[in-house]
Design a protein around this motif. Structure first.
Motif, PDB file in Angstrom:
ATOM      1  N   PRO A  89      23.384  32.728   4.261  1.00  0.00           N
ATOM      2  CA  PRO A  89      23.036  33.560   5.426  1.00  0.00           C
ATOM      3  C   PRO A  89      22.208  34.761   4.979  1.00  0.00           C
ATOM      4  O   PRO A  89      22.533  35.411   3.988  1.00  0.00           O
ATOM      5  N   ARG A  90      21.129  35.005   5.713  1.00  0.00           N
ATOM      6  CA  ARG A  90      20.216  36.089   5.330  1.00  0.00           C
ATOM      7  C   ARG A  90      20.231  37.198   6.371  1.00  0.00           C
ATOM      8  O   ARG A  90      20.402  36.940   7.567  1.00  0.00           O
ATOM      9  N   ALA A  91      19.945  38.405   5.886  1.00  0.00           N
ATOM     10  CA  ALA A  91      19.879  39.554   6.796  1.00  0.00           C
ATOM     11  C   ALA A  91      18.821  39.313   7.878  1.00  0.00           C
ATOM     12  O   ALA A  91      19.009  39.704   9.035  1.00  0.00           O
ATOM     13  N   CYS A 115      18.346  28.347  17.146  1.00  0.00           N
ATOM     14  CA  CYS A 115      18.026  27.488  16.010  1.00  0.00           C
ATOM     15  C   CYS A 115      17.251  28.235  14.927  1.00  0.00           C
ATOM     16  O   CYS A 115      16.233  28.858  15.208  1.00  0.00           O
ATOM     17  N   ASN A 116      17.781  28.159  13.715  1.00  0.00           N
ATOM     18  CA  ASN A 116      17.038  28.630  12.542  1.00  0.00           C
ATOM     19  C   ASN A 116      16.726  27.385  11.721  1.00  0.00           C
ATOM     20  O   ASN A 116      17.490  26.995  10.847  1.00  0.00           O
ATOM     21  N   PRO A 117      15.619  26.711  12.061  1.00  0.00           N
ATOM     22  CA  PRO A 117      15.344  25.433  11.397  1.00  0.00           C
ATOM     23  C   PRO A 117      14.707  25.663  10.021  1.00  0.00           C
ATOM     24  O   PRO A 117      14.341  26.793   9.704  1.00  0.00           O
ATOM     25  N   PRO A 118      14.562  24.606   9.241  1.00  0.00           N
ATOM     26  CA  PRO A 118      13.764  24.741   8.021  1.00  0.00           C
ATOM     27  C   PRO A 118      12.329  25.023   8.446  1.00  0.00           C
ATOM     28  O   PRO A 118      11.831  24.336   9.338  1.00  0.00           O
ATOM     29  N   TYR A 119      11.692  26.020   7.856  1.00  0.00           N
ATOM     30  CA  TYR A 119      10.333  26.339   8.315  1.00  0.00           C
ATOM     31  C   TYR A 119       9.330  26.629   7.206  1.00  0.00           C
ATOM     32  O   TYR A 119       8.232  27.086   7.470  1.00  0.00           O
ATOM     33  N   LEU A 120       9.709  26.409   5.977  1.00  0.00           N
ATOM     34  CA  LEU A 120       8.743  26.700   4.909  1.00  0.00           C
ATOM     35  C   LEU A 120       7.707  25.581   4.822  1.00  0.00           C
ATOM     36  O   LEU A 120       8.009  24.410   5.067  1.00  0.00           O
TER      37      LEU A 120
HETATM   38  N1  GLN Z   1      14.302  32.378   5.345  1.00  0.00           N
HETATM   39  C1  GLN Z   1      14.328  31.359   4.326  1.00  0.00           C
HETATM   40  C2  GLN Z   1      13.436  31.758   3.188  1.00  0.00           C
HETATM   41  O1  GLN Z   1      12.377  32.263   3.381  1.00  0.00           O
HETATM   42  C3  GLN Z   1      13.901  30.048   4.905  1.00  0.00           C
HETATM   43  C4  GLN Z   1      15.004  29.489   5.695  1.00  0.00           C
HETATM   44  C5  GLN Z   1      14.529  28.567   6.721  1.00  0.00           C
HETATM   45  O2  GLN Z   1      13.612  27.769   6.481  1.00  0.00           O
HETATM   46  N2  GLN Z   1      15.108  28.652   7.866  1.00  0.00           N
HETATM   47  O3  GLN Z   1      13.827  31.582   2.063  1.00  0.00           O
END
Ligand code: GLN
Length: 280
Positions: free
Chosen positions: A92-94, A186-191
């Motif tokens: 979990p990120r800030a 939703c916090n999906p994978p987004y990179l």
């Molecule tokens: N916030 C994450 C990062 O930059 C990425 C997580 C995500 O893809 N939801 O490392």
């Protein structure tokens, strides 16, 4: 060795090992090992057990090799609540507190209570919202076995009423199990592919399935918006966390799928981190 000597030993070792925030991390590790808060342990005169130094040295070694601090501690805080974390689940990120905060505000303001959290991971968003929205009925959808085991433990840890559905959010059959939702989070994978090639050392320990959002990073936004839009009631809200610079692309996807009233929210670093839309 006293607890304060242990703290200074950890701090020095981390600093020598190139860890940037060595004092903060040494505090976290010493508190974890001794079970005492820093203010207290700095005053403690009694000797610690030798095994604690061995344990510290093990953690220091792993940390210097790039393992995330959060995995070593096994627990991390999000929105004031504790969450178990470890290999196989996104930490979990800030940044994500921006989404949780918006979700809590909107749910309270609009009386939203049937809420879905897609790609839930540790369950940090679902549990945080559940803790702050009276009568919220929240289901967390997550497919990964490892993540689901953390999700279960985190729901127990927080005495939360969040329900779990272990299914693939990219399948329309999963969405068909729901109707009349007030809010989808939703916090999906987004990179992007490029981001994945330049990952910070610590992030390389986290599951690729929680990070990689296809070549352009938008794969999940396109598919989830399309598959889940009909689950929302008219006037319901879809809320996404996004990566840096993705706001116009994600807003476009929302509009193409019939969402309006697009809003943006910045994180504490001033980066637009959340995009939401209302179903027309
Ligand atoms: N916030 C994450 C990062 O930059 C990425 C997580 C995500 O893809 N939801 O490392």
């Amino acid at each position: 060795m006293t607890p304060s000597e242990l703290y200074f030993h950890i701090s020095r070792s981390l600093e020598n090992g190139g860890i940037e925030d060595s004092r903060f991390e040494a505090m976290c590790i010493t508190e974890h090992i001794t079970g005492m808060k820093l203010q207290r342990l700095l005053l403690e005169r009694s000797e610690i057990d030798k095994s604690k130094l061995t344990e510290a040295d093990k953690l220091i070694r792993k940390r210097i090799l790039g393992e995330p601090l959060q995995y070593l501690l096994g627990e991390w805080e999000f929105y004031g609540l504790p969450f178990y974390v470890g290999e196989g689940v996104l930490i979990p990120r800030a940044d994500t507190e921006t989404l949780a905060e918006l979700a809590v505000e909107e749910a309270k303001k609009n009386g939203y209570y049937r809420i879905l959290d897609l790609c839930s991971g540790t369950g940090c968003i679902a549990c945080a919202v559940e803790a702050h929205v009276p009568d919220a009925d929240i289901t967390a959808v997550e497919i990964s076995d490892k993540a689901v085991s953390y999700l279960k433990r985190n729901i127990q840890l927080n005495k939360s009423k969040v329900k779990i559905l272990k299914e693939d959010v990219l399948k329309s059959e999963t969405a068909e199990k729901f109707k009349n939702a007030d809010m989808i989070l939703c916090n999906p994978p987004y990179l992007t592919k490029e981001d994945m090639q330049n990952l910070q050392l610590e992030v390389q320990s986290e599951p690729e399935s929680a990070l990689f959002g296809g070549d352009d990073g938008l794969f999940f936004y396109r598919n989830i918006t399309n598959i889940w839009k009909n689950v929302l009631s008219a006037g319901g809200m879809l809320v996404y966390e996004i990566g840096m610079g993705q706001e116009s692309d994600v807003a476009e996807i929302l509009k193409e799928n019939g969402f309006n009233n697009i809003t943006y929210k910045k994180d504490l670093s001033g980066i637009t981190r959340v995009v939401s839309g209302i179903k027309g």
